[in-house]
Motif scaffolding. Structure first.
Motif, PDB file in Angstrom:
ATOM      1  N   LEU A   1      36.625  54.775  68.045  1.00  0.00           N
ATOM      2  CA  LEU A   1      37.252  55.667  69.008  1.00  0.00           C
ATOM      3  C   LEU A   1      36.552  57.020  68.998  1.00  0.00           C
ATOM      4  O   LEU A   1      36.286  57.613  70.060  1.00  0.00           O
ATOM      5  N   GLU A   2      36.230  57.520  67.818  1.00  0.00           N
ATOM      6  CA  GLU A   2      35.521  58.796  67.703  1.00  0.00           C
ATOM      7  C   GLU A   2      34.155  58.722  68.379  1.00  0.00           C
ATOM      8  O   GLU A   2      33.737  59.658  69.081  1.00  0.00           O
ATOM      9  N   LEU A   3      33.456  57.615  68.194  1.00  0.00           N
ATOM     10  CA  LEU A   3      32.156  57.438  68.848  1.00  0.00           C
ATOM     11  C   LEU A   3      32.297  57.465  70.364  1.00  0.00           C
ATOM     12  O   LEU A   3      31.481  58.072  71.069  1.00  0.00           O
ATOM     13  N   ALA A   4      33.334  56.800  70.869  1.00  0.00           N
ATOM     14  CA  ALA A   4      33.557  56.775  72.323  1.00  0.00           C
ATOM     15  C   ALA A   4      33.817  58.177  72.853  1.00  0.00           C
ATOM     16  O   ALA A   4      33.253  58.589  73.879  1.00  0.00           O
ATOM     17  N   LEU A   5      34.675  58.923  72.180  1.00  0.00           N
ATOM     18  CA  LEU A   5      35.017  60.278  72.628  1.00  0.00           C
ATOM     19  C   LEU A   5      33.819  61.217  72.504  1.00  0.00           C
ATOM     20  O   LEU A   5      33.667  62.131  73.319  1.00  0.00           O
ATOM     21  N   ASN A   6      32.971  61.009  71.520  1.00  0.00           N
ATOM     22  CA  ASN A   6      31.769  61.826  71.400  1.00  0.00           C
ATOM     23  C   ASN A   6      30.798  61.569  72.544  1.00  0.00           C
ATOM     24  O   ASN A   6      30.105  62.483  72.999  1.00  0.00           O
ATOM     25  N   LEU A   7      30.752  60.334  73.006  1.00  0.00           N
ATOM     26  CA  LEU A   7      29.874  59.997  74.124  1.00  0.00           C
ATOM     27  C   LEU A   7      30.434  60.473  75.461  1.00  0.00           C
ATOM     28  O   LEU A   7      29.684  60.888  76.345  1.00  0.00           O
ATOM     29  N   GLU A   8      31.759  60.396  75.603  1.00  0.00           N
ATOM     30  CA  GLU A   8      32.403  60.766  76.866  1.00  0.00           C
ATOM     31  C   GLU A   8      33.812  61.280  76.570  1.00  0.00           C
ATOM     32  O   GLU A   8      34.767  60.515  76.503  1.00  0.00           O
ATOM     33  N   ALA A   9      33.913  62.583  76.402  1.00  0.00           N
ATOM     34  CA  ALA A   9      35.176  63.188  75.973  1.00  0.00           C
ATOM     35  C   ALA A   9      36.310  62.967  76.963  1.00  0.00           C
ATOM     36  O   ALA A   9      37.485  62.935  76.573  1.00  0.00           O
ATOM     37  N   ASP A  10      35.984  62.825  78.241  1.00  0.00           N
ATOM     38  CA  ASP A  10      37.012  62.641  79.260  1.00  0.00           C
ATOM     39  C   ASP A  10      37.152  61.186  79.705  1.00  0.00           C
ATOM     40  O   ASP A  10      37.621  60.911  80.814  1.00  0.00           O
ATOM     41  N   ASN A  11      36.761  60.271  78.852  1.00  0.00           N
ATOM     42  CA  ASN A  11      36.970  58.862  79.169  1.00  0.00           C
ATOM     43  C   ASN A  11      38.473  58.575  79.072  1.00  0.00           C
ATOM     44  O   ASN A  11      39.059  58.696  77.991  1.00  0.00           O
ATOM     45  N   PRO A  12      39.127  58.208  80.178  1.00  0.00           N
ATOM     46  CA  PRO A  12      40.586  58.053  80.149  1.00  0.00           C
ATOM     47  C   PRO A  12      41.069  56.926  79.259  1.00  0.00           C
ATOM     48  O   PRO A  12      42.183  56.982  78.728  1.00  0.00           O
TER      49      PRO A  12
ATOM     50  N   VAL B   1      32.352  50.303  75.725  1.00  0.00           N
ATOM     51  CA  VAL B   1      32.235  49.256  74.702  1.00  0.00           C
ATOM     52  C   VAL B   1      32.894  49.707  73.406  1.00  0.00           C
ATOM     53  O   VAL B   1      33.632  48.941  72.759  1.00  0.00           O
ATOM     54  N   TYR B   2      32.690  50.955  73.028  1.00  0.00           N
ATOM     55  CA  TYR B   2      33.276  51.456  71.782  1.00  0.00           C
ATOM     56  C   TYR B   2      34.801  51.539  71.868  1.00  0.00           C
ATOM     57  O   TYR B   2      35.491  51.335  70.859  1.00  0.00           O
ATOM     58  N   VAL B   3      35.328  51.835  73.048  1.00  0.00           N
ATOM     59  CA  VAL B   3      36.793  51.857  73.207  1.00  0.00           C
ATOM     60  C   VAL B   3      37.374  50.478  72.895  1.00  0.00           C
ATOM     61  O   VAL B   3      38.357  50.349  72.150  1.00  0.00           O
ATOM     62  N   VAL B   4      36.766  49.443  73.451  1.00  0.00           N
ATOM     63  CA  VAL B   4      37.276  48.088  73.219  1.00  0.00           C
ATOM     64  C   VAL B   4      37.027  47.663  71.777  1.00  0.00           C
ATOM     65  O   VAL B   4      37.843  46.948  71.188  1.00  0.00           O
ATOM     66  N   ALA B   5      35.930  48.126  71.175  1.00  0.00           N
ATOM     67  CA  ALA B   5      35.706  47.845  69.755  1.00  0.00           C
ATOM     68  C   ALA B   5      36.839  48.427  68.920  1.00  0.00           C
ATOM     69  O   ALA B   5      37.344  47.784  67.989  1.00  0.00           O
ATOM     70  N   SER B   6      37.275  49.637  69.268  1.00  0.00           N
ATOM     71  CA  SER B   6      38.390  50.254  68.555  1.00  0.00           C
ATOM     72  C   SER B   6      39.656  49.412  68.696  1.00  0.00           C
ATOM     73  O   SER B   6      40.389  49.195  67.721  1.00  0.00           O
ATOM     74  N   LEU B   7      39.911  48.917  69.895  1.00  0.00           N
ATOM     75  CA  LEU B   7      41.084  48.072  70.116  1.00  0.00           C
ATOM     76  C   LEU B   7      41.014  46.789  69.300  1.00  0.00           C
ATOM     77  O   LEU B   7      41.994  46.366  68.689  1.00  0.00           O
ATOM     78  N   LEU B   8      39.849  46.163  69.285  1.00  0.00           N
ATOM     79  CA  LEU B   8      39.708  44.891  68.569  1.00  0.00           C
ATOM     80  C   LEU B   8      39.873  45.070  67.063  1.00  0.00           C
ATOM     81  O   LEU B   8      40.509  44.239  66.397  1.00  0.00           O
ATOM     82  N   TYR B   9      39.326  46.140  66.522  1.00  0.00           N
ATOM     83  CA  TYR B   9      39.526  46.374  65.086  1.00  0.00           C
ATOM     84  C   TYR B   9      40.973  46.737  64.787  1.00  0.00           C
ATOM     85  O   TYR B   9      41.489  46.420  63.709  1.00  0.00           O
ATOM     86  N   ARG B  10      41.646  47.355  65.749  1.00  0.00           N
ATOM     87  CA  ARG B  10      43.081  47.614  65.565  1.00  0.00           C
ATOM     88  C   ARG B  10      43.846  46.300  65.513  1.00  0.00           C
ATOM     89  O   ARG B  10      44.803  46.156  64.744  1.00  0.00           O
ATOM     90  N   THR B  11      43.453  45.318  66.322  1.00  0.00           N
ATOM     91  CA  THR B  11      44.151  44.027  66.271  1.00  0.00           C
ATOM     92  C   THR B  11      43.945  43.351  64.917  1.00  0.00           C
ATOM     93  O   THR B  11      44.803  42.596  64.466  1.00  0.00           O
TER      94      THR B  11
END
Length: 213
Positions: A145-156, A114-124
């Motif tokens: 994006l930082e929140l997503a990576l903190n939750l799952e560092a290897d999220n592709p 969810v946080y990955v897509v939030a990062s994309l939407l705010y980028r738009t």
């Protein structure tokens, strides 16, 4: 009126899926279709179908994918900033619903998606007007994006977004195309190990586009 027509078509299409697809769920069919669409019109139609499904399906995935469609539309319209805002706003509303359906204490991987897509939407939102919206929404995109990576560092997918950011940021502001390509390769390697299905597995096409740019 256009939005109403799209939703009506979505409802008819979902009914057709339910009748035609035997053992496969509607969500499976829509996710499979998502893997191949490339145009704004296709994403609009698919977003409406996911949004319609979300009204009866209690999973987090339906509103998540609706939001992802809106994010993809925003990236396709990067050079047409005046058209983006309705998609950004609608995507964030869908994502809010997706997050509400997640147990944030135990579903860390789902929350990372969810946080990955939030990062994309705010980028738009930055694309709407980089000079005025960039200072406001660029840091917000980075925060998610930082929140997503903190939750799952290897999220592709998070690694891909990190690669995209580094590739498209000027060197003077911290961009690094060489590192971006390394991250894209890492993301691809992780994606190769992911199963296909209804859970998020997108990113192969996006990484390859970055590497081939």
């Amino acid at each position: 009126m256009k939005r109403v027509m799209i939703m009506l078509v979505a409802l008819i299409s979902i009914s057709g899926f339910a009748q035609e697809q035997g053992g496969s769920s509607t969500l499976e069919q829509l996710v499979a279709k998502l893997d191949s669409v490339t145009t704004v019109a296709d994403y609009e139609a698919l977003e409406a179908q996911f949004a319609t499904l979300s009204e009866t399906d209690e999973q987090w995935l339906s509103p998540y994918y609706a939001a992802l469609c809106d994010a993809n539309i925003g990236f396709l319209l990067e050079k047409e900033g005046e058209r983006i805002e309705p998609y950004s706003d609608r995507g964030l509303e869908q994502l809010k619903e997706a997050r509400a359906r997640i147990d944030t204490a135990t579903q860390r991987k789902e929350l990372a998606e969810v946080y990955v897509v939030a990062s994309l939407l705010y980028r738009t939102k930055v694309f709407i007007n980089p000079m005025t919206m960039g200072p406001k929404y660029g840091p917000t995109a980075g925060k998610y994006l930082e929140l997503a990576l903190n939750l799952e560092a290897d999220n592709p997918r998070a690694i891909y977004v990190d690669a995209w950011n580094k590739y498209h940021t000027p060197k003077a502001w911290g961009g690094d195309k060489g590192l971006a390509r390394q991250l894209a390769q890492k993301s691809l390697a992780l994606l190769a190990k992911e199963p296909q299905g209804v859970h998020p597995h997108w990113g192969i096409r996006e990484n390859k586009e970055l590497l081939n740019d």
